[in-house]
Design an enzyme around this catalytic site. Structure first.
Site, PDB file in Angstrom:
ATOM      1  N   SER A 103       0.874  -1.168   0.000  1.00 27.26           N
ATOM      2  CA  SER A 103       0.000   0.000   0.000  1.00 27.26           C
ATOM      3  C   SER A 103       0.914   1.223   0.000  1.00 27.26           C
ATOM      4  O   SER A 103       1.162   1.826   1.043  1.00 27.26           O
ATOM      5  CB  SER A 103      -0.897  -0.021   1.242  1.00 27.26           C
ATOM      6  OG  SER A 103      -1.797   1.049   1.219  1.00 27.26           O
ATOM      7  N   CYS A 157       0.080   7.343  -0.529  1.00 30.37           N
ATOM      8  CA  CYS A 157      -0.974   7.780  -1.446  1.00 30.37           C
ATOM      9  C   CYS A 157      -0.922   9.272  -1.761  1.00 30.37           C
ATOM     10  O   CYS A 157      -1.575   9.736  -2.700  1.00 30.37           O
ATOM     11  CB  CYS A 157      -2.343   7.442  -0.855  1.00 30.37           C
ATOM     12  SG  CYS A 157      -2.728   8.343   0.679  1.00 30.37           S
ATOM     13  N   SER A 169      -5.627   3.505   7.019  1.00 27.62           N
ATOM     14  CA  SER A 169      -5.753   2.058   7.019  1.00 27.62           C
ATOM     15  C   SER A 169      -6.566   1.558   5.831  1.00 27.62           C
ATOM     16  O   SER A 169      -6.906   2.304   4.912  1.00 27.62           O
ATOM     17  CB  SER A 169      -6.370   1.595   8.338  1.00 27.62           C
ATOM     18  OG  SER A 169      -6.271   0.198   8.466  1.00 27.62           O
TER      19      SER A 169
END
Length: 336
Positions: free
Chosen positions: A19, A22, A316
């Site tokens: 992940s 971002c 998350s």
């Protein structure tokens, strides 16, 4: 960035799940993409995977919606193509899984070509799972162990492991499903199913300053609502676009209150009095974690402040969504 090719060769991972930061792709950021230093770690890993003699069998990547338009994604797909992967991209939200919380995210599932997916892949970025999500299928015995089963209702592949997970999750929320619904994606539980019953409201009530200045842009829900907005790491600190707030006083008509408020001047004390009667409060960290499908046994370290809990939750993932995708990634076609 400290990971070397020798490290990765020695690890010989079967699967890599990631992940990446971002901020280079988020709608609230500058969208500097590969020019942002925070993308360096992803680009470094892509470069290592390109040089790896035995690349991992499977890859799962999660990021914000917007990543699908990035140069970083293009570089990732080029590596996957060169290393003989097949892949499927998604834009999915927990609402597609029957959870009353919006959290649209980009996901990529990739597998080595020698290990076929349990679903048909395409170049299209899919906005729903291309497998059966019909209610009532999880208890049926598989018809065959060597052929793919297709649901007669929806015409999509049946993945028993996924249906079982969805069934168990929703049964734990409500022991009886709404039988008028045909699919897990059509389920819509009220927020009360995720709320704490013994909350001390005082620390979570919105302050006068927030009510007076931002009341007209708040996303307000109540315990009977079947939706909520995405919670970000700025929840509880910033107001606009960071997540919903709850109206605790269900005896008052919110539209009537806001109509009265709209007729009053900003500094009229009656304005605050009316708004305070609604008892608008923030969701607790535990309530947000439930909406993000964290297991019941999960708890935060006692050293964390409320603000810190909101920040880590905002960064998350939704557990049910990622669990479902991992099942699809790991399931082999002949085991469906």
């Amino acid at each position: 960035m400290g990971l070397t090719l020798d490290n990765l060769e020695a690890f010989a991972p079967d699967i890599i799940m990631m992940s990446p930061p971002c901020q280079p792709f988020t709608r609230q950021g500058l969208k500097r993409d590969v020019e942002d230093a925070r993308t360096s770690s992803l680009l470094h890993l892509i470069d290592l995977l390109q040089k790896l003699s035995q690349p991992p069998t499977m890859i799962l990547l999660e990021n914000v919606a917007g990543f699908e338009k990035s140069l970083a994604r293009q570089q990732l797909l080029e590596m996957l193509r060169e290393k003989d992967y097949v892949w499927q991209e998604f834009l999915l939200s927990p609402t597609h899984f029957g959870i009353p919380n919006s959290r649209l995210r980009y996901y990529l599932l990739a597998k080595q070509r020698l290990h076929p997916f349990c679903l048909d892949v395409s170049d299209e970025i899919k906005e729903e799972l291309p497998v059966c999500l019909c209610l009532g299928r999880e208890g049926e015995a598989p018809r065959s162990t060597d052929a793919r089963e297709i649901c007669a209702e929806c015409g999509k592949p049946v993945v028993k492991s996924l249906l079982k997970v969805l069934h168990n999750f929703h049964r734990n929320i409500h022991s009886e499903f709404d039988h008028s619904k045909k699919s897990y994606s059509d389920l819509s539980h009220p927020l009360s199913s995720f709320m704490e019953s013994d909350v001390n409201l005082e620390p979570y009530l919105l302050k006068e300053k927030i009510l007076n200045k931002y009341c007209m842009i708040l996303d307000i829900v109540d315990k009977d609502s079947k939706r909520s907005c995405c919670f970000t790491k700025g929840y509880g600190h910033y107001v606009e676009g960071t997540g919903s707030v709850i109206k605790e006083n269900c005896d008052l008509d919110m539209d009537e209150v806001f109509l009265s408020v709209s007729k009053l001047k900003m500094h009229d004390p009656t304005r605050i009095e009316l708004l305070q009667k609604l008892k608008l409060r923030y969701f607790t960290a535990n309530e947000i974690s439930r909406l993000m499908c964290f297991p019941k046994w999960f708890s935060f370290p006692s050293s964390l402040t409320v603000k810190q809990k909101y920040r880590v939750l905002g960064n998350s993932i939704n557990i049910l969504v990622v669990t479902s995708l991992l099942l699809l990634l790991c399931e082999r076609r002949h085991e469906i």
